[in-house]
Design an enzyme around this catalytic site. Sequence first.
Site, short mmCIF file in Angstrom:
data_model
loop_
_atom_site.label_atom_id
_atom_site.label_comp_id
_atom_site.label_asym_id
_atom_site.label_seq_id
_atom_site.Cartn_x
_atom_site.Cartn_y
_atom_site.Cartn_z
N ARG A 151 0.39 -1.27 0.22
CA ARG A 151 0.24 0.26 -0.31
C ARG A 151 0.51 1.38 -0.11
NH1 ARG A 151 -4.02 -0.24 4.33
NH2 ARG A 151 -4.83 -1.09 2.18
N TYR A 152 1.72 1.35 0.61
CA TYR A 152 2.65 2.61 0.80
C TYR A 152 3.92 2.26 -0.09
CZ TYR A 152 0.93 3.79 5.46
OH TYR A 152 -0.46 3.57 6.12
N ARG A 157 7.07 0.18 2.12
CA ARG A 157 6.47 -0.94 2.77
C ARG A 157 6.04 -2.03 1.94
NH1 ARG A 157 4.10 3.79 7.10
NH2 ARG A 157 5.19 4.50 4.83
N CYS A 216 -3.23 -18.62 14.59
CA CYS A 216 -2.63 -17.57 15.89
C CYS A 216 -3.26 -18.80 17.12
CB CYS A 216 -3.29 -15.99 16.04
SG CYS A 216 -3.50 -14.99 15.22
N CYS A 276 -8.31 -13.55 18.68
CA CYS A 276 -8.97 -12.19 19.22
C CYS A 276 -10.18 -11.94 18.86
CB CYS A 276 -8.07 -11.05 19.06
SG CYS A 276 -6.26 -11.87 19.21
N CYS A 314 -10.46 -9.05 16.51
CA CYS A 314 -9.24 -9.49 15.33
C CYS A 314 -10.19 -8.38 14.04
CB CYS A 314 -8.78 -10.87 14.61
SG CYS A 314 -7.93 -11.19 13.23
N ARG A 366 -8.87 -9.02 11.06
CA ARG A 366 -9.07 -10.41 10.11
C ARG A 366 -8.93 -11.01 10.31
NH1 ARG A 366 -2.37 -9.05 9.52
NH2 ARG A 366 -2.07 -7.37 8.52
N ASP A 397 -10.59 -0.97 14.47
CA ASP A 397 -11.36 -0.42 13.17
C ASP A 397 -13.00 -1.01 12.98
OD1 ASP A 397 -8.45 -0.42 11.52
OD2 ASP A 397 -8.30 -2.87 11.57
N ASP A 430 -6.29 3.48 11.10
CA ASP A 430 -6.10 2.82 9.63
C ASP A 430 -7.54 2.39 9.05
OD1 ASP A 430 -4.77 1.67 7.89
OD2 ASP A 430 -3.97 -0.26 9.05
N LYS A 454 -2.88 4.95 7.31
CA LYS A 454 -2.77 5.10 8.50
C LYS A 454 -3.26 6.57 8.92
CE LYS A 454 -1.25 0.90 10.73
NZ LYS A 454 -0.79 0.14 9.38
#
Length: 384
Positions: free
Chosen positions: A119-120, A123, A132, A136, A139, A141, A300, A337, A344
């Site tokens: 995206r950037y 990066r 995981c 969580c 999350c 995602r 988010d 974000d 961000k």
Amino acid sequence: MTDLSSSSYGQRPSRFASITSAQWKSWHWQQQHRLRRPEDFDGVLELTADEREAFAACSDRFRVAVTPHYAALMAPTDPECPIRRQAIPGLAEQQVHSFEHSDPLAEEAHMPVPGLTHRYPDRALLYLSHNCPVYCRHCTRKRKVSNPTTAASTRQIERAIDYIADTPKIRDVIISGGDPLTLSDARLEEILGRLRDIAHLDVIRLGTRNPVTLPQRITEALADILSEYAPIYINTHFNHPSELVPGATAALQRLVRAGCVLGNQMVLLRGINDDPQTVLSLNRRLLRHGCRPYYMLQCDMAQGITHFRTPLKTGLDIMDHLRGRIGGVGVPDFVIDLPGGGGKVELVPDYIVDRRPTEYGETIQFRNFHGDHFEFVDLDIDDQ
Ligand SMILES: *Cc1c(COP(=O)(O)O)cnc(C)c1O
Ligand code: SF4
């Protein structure tokens, strides 16, 4: 030598009474004994009727998994326990709101090759795993994490690394997931080695919640691998001071000794850490162990996590409180974000109370963290 098992082993739930300290210390044992179904929590927690119902409702969407280590940090009879709320499903996850997105950050739309978001300009985010140790509940995602059918294949990862090697403007790679420490040491070593060989990379980062949810994973062997490719920038995800038990802090210390540069990405969560004292106390403890608060992330607009969201004002008030009460190294950036892949942006409390034109330019009145006012003369250079 620090004993990584010491903390949570001592407070292990009665379900694990007969487990030896050596078993508790093994990350393989912890992974294999993750709690997934309501009955697994017998002798661990008293699940509420709502929590039981939520298990059934979320089984085909975003699974439950909790390491014995993380379960040991939960209050057995308090459904509002901040650790418990991060890992035990609630019925609120099933609520649907029209503004929610399944992929709020448009990570899939910005994939030049599968498994890599670029995206950037400088990066790239590389997804190595969709697993995981603990899923969580907040999350972002959720659409793919915990779903084994969408995990990156070896071939896909090879192609993503080739893309990085062929794109010289990328200087910073973030190894992410899921949790990349779900991979074996051998596989991680291979991937780190391939990335280190790319001459245009300045920074290799690794995002992992293992220091929080499975600190036993931070073995001497893993630390040796990381130190071979030092400095690896590790961003972890502590959300509450009571996650910083001795086992977790020992993991952080081991990473620091391996030459890793540690940062923390806290997610602001309603009823869990959305007050200034909790964040101040978390950040003080992180600094003690060589981990710098990096981001405080606004939750988010992802599906099923709206009940965790706080108003932006809550985050701004926390930022306001931190400044002046902890050194700059303990003050993270508060970021959103932006949905749709905007990236961000940082939110900063407004410290300006008044501005007036003067013969030099402008006189600006600021307030400091105490609420006292101070004047600053801003020069209009063009008029000099
Ligand atoms: C967050 C993010 C990064 C890293 O951002 P930093 O602000 O440098 O930590 C890179 N790529 C994507 C797609 C991201 O979402
Ligand atoms: S560790 Fe990270 S990727 Fe995994 S469930 Fe938690 S927030 Fe999602």
